[in-house]
Design a protein around this motif. Structure first.
Motif, short mmCIF file in Angstrom:
data_model
loop_
_atom_site.label_atom_id
_atom_site.label_comp_id
_atom_site.label_asym_id
_atom_site.label_seq_id
_atom_site.Cartn_x
_atom_site.Cartn_y
_atom_site.Cartn_z
N VAL A 291 49.64 45.16 29.08
CA VAL A 291 49.29 45.54 30.44
C VAL A 291 50.09 46.80 30.76
N LYS A 292 49.41 47.79 31.33
CA LYS A 292 50.07 49.03 31.74
C LYS A 292 49.86 49.23 33.24
N ASP A 293 50.82 49.89 33.90
CA ASP A 293 50.62 50.22 35.31
C ASP A 293 49.79 51.49 35.43
N ARG A 294 49.56 51.96 36.64
CA ARG A 294 48.70 53.15 36.85
C ARG A 294 49.29 54.40 36.22
N GLN A 295 50.59 54.44 36.03
CA GLN A 295 51.24 55.59 35.40
C GLN A 295 51.28 55.46 33.88
N GLY A 296 50.75 54.37 33.35
CA GLY A 296 50.68 54.19 31.91
C GLY A 296 51.91 53.53 31.30
N ARG A 297 52.83 53.03 32.13
CA ARG A 297 54.02 52.34 31.61
C ARG A 297 53.67 50.90 31.25
N TYR A 298 54.20 50.44 30.14
CA TYR A 298 53.94 49.07 29.69
C TYR A 298 54.67 48.09 30.59
N LEU A 299 53.89 47.25 31.27
CA LEU A 299 54.46 46.17 32.09
C LEU A 299 54.65 44.91 31.26
N MET A 300 53.77 44.75 30.26
CA MET A 300 53.82 43.58 29.40
C MET A 300 53.19 43.95 28.06
N ARG B 288 43.46 44.43 38.15
CA ARG B 288 43.33 44.50 39.62
C ARG B 288 44.25 43.50 40.30
N ASP B 289 44.68 43.84 41.52
CA ASP B 289 45.46 42.91 42.32
C ASP B 289 44.51 41.94 43.04
N ALA B 290 45.06 41.05 43.85
CA ALA B 290 44.27 40.03 44.53
C ALA B 290 43.24 40.64 45.49
N ASN B 291 43.48 41.87 45.95
CA ASN B 291 42.56 42.53 46.88
C ASN B 291 41.53 43.40 46.17
N GLY B 292 41.56 43.41 44.83
CA GLY B 292 40.60 44.18 44.07
C GLY B 292 41.02 45.61 43.79
N ASN B 293 42.23 46.00 44.20
CA ASN B 293 42.72 47.35 43.93
C ASN B 293 43.18 47.48 42.48
N VAL B 294 42.91 48.62 41.88
CA VAL B 294 43.31 48.85 40.50
C VAL B 294 44.82 49.06 40.44
N ASN B 295 45.49 48.17 39.70
CA ASN B 295 46.94 48.27 39.51
C ASN B 295 47.30 48.88 38.17
N GLY B 296 46.35 48.93 37.28
CA GLY B 296 46.64 49.46 35.95
C GLY B 296 45.56 49.07 34.98
N LEU B 297 46.00 48.74 33.76
CA LEU B 297 45.08 48.56 32.66
C LEU B 297 45.54 47.37 31.81
N ILE B 298 44.59 46.60 31.30
CA ILE B 298 44.90 45.56 30.32
C ILE B 298 44.17 45.90 29.04
N GLY B 299 44.76 45.49 27.93
CA GLY B 299 44.12 45.80 26.67
C GLY B 299 44.41 44.78 25.60
N ILE B 300 43.49 44.69 24.65
CA ILE B 300 43.65 43.87 23.46
C ILE B 300 43.23 44.73 22.29
N ALA B 301 44.09 44.82 21.29
CA ALA B 301 43.79 45.65 20.12
C ALA B 301 44.01 44.85 18.85
N ARG B 302 43.07 45.01 17.92
CA ARG B 302 43.17 44.34 16.63
C ARG B 302 43.17 45.40 15.54
N GLU B 303 44.18 45.33 14.67
CA GLU B 303 44.28 46.31 13.58
C GLU B 303 43.27 45.98 12.50
#
Length: 183
Positions: free
Chosen positions: A89-98, A168-183
């Motif tokens: 999970v990344k925030d809107r600035q592209g920093r890894y939150l998780m 997205r947050d509970a109000n539907g606002n974009v908080n960042g990005l989630i991703g799943i990657a498989r090598e």
């Protein structure tokens, strides 16, 4: 039931100090079953005499919800930690939150080394620019994308099948990005 003397001393001191004391306890119904309650007590004085008032609230549903949330969190953690795919999970600035351990391991880093950093701090500039550009596009359009990413990192070419979508947050606002990657 056993008397908890330290608790009673603390309760008495709080009431004597004019505090509203809040604690959890169990109450018994007429049929003998018990249920959890939250008790709010406060002392007051009238005509030189001390009185107390208590508000008791049944917190059975709160306890049930807390347990369900804990079980849900445990299940999600088992899924995220139990896969060999990279989940992040990344925030809107592209920093890894998780990021899970599998994702960090693919990058040759620990989870701690990745958290709070963006792609510019983790990848060569050409790779970082490409990743961040695509991430911004996904956050702007709000549409999930599945694509193949080819990255040259530390003289090693890796190919990933990646799915990214908005977080997205509970109000539907974009908080960042989630991703799943498989090598």
């Amino acid at each position: 039931p056993e008397i908890n003397l330290p608790f009673l001393i603390q309760l008495g001191a709080g009431l004597a100090g004019g505090e509203t004391v809040i604690f959890e306890s169990c109450h018994r119904r007429k049929d003998g079953t018990t249920f959890p309650v939250e008790v709010r007590m406060r002392a007051f004085w009238e005509n030189g005499r001390q009185f107390g008032v208590a508000l008791v609230q049944d917190i059975t549903e709160r306890k049930r919800s807390a347990q369900a949330l804990l079980e849900s969190h445990s299940l999600l953690k088992a899924i995220v930690d139990g896969t060999t795919d990279s989940i992040f999970v990344k925030d809107r600035q592209g920093r890894y939150l998780m990021i899970n351990a599998a994702g960090a391991r693919i990058m040759g880093k620990t989870v701690e080394e990745m958290l709070g950093k963006d792609d510019r701090e983790l990848f060569p500039s050409s790779v970082a620019h490409s990743l961040m550009e695509r991430d911004q596009q996904i956050m702007t359009t709000g549409e999930a994308q599945v694509f193949e990413e080819i990255e040259d990192i530390e003289n090693l070419t890796r190919t990933y099948l990646t799915t990214k979508s908005v977080y997205r947050d509970a109000n539907g606002n974009v908080n960042g990005l989630i991703g799943i990657a498989r090598e």
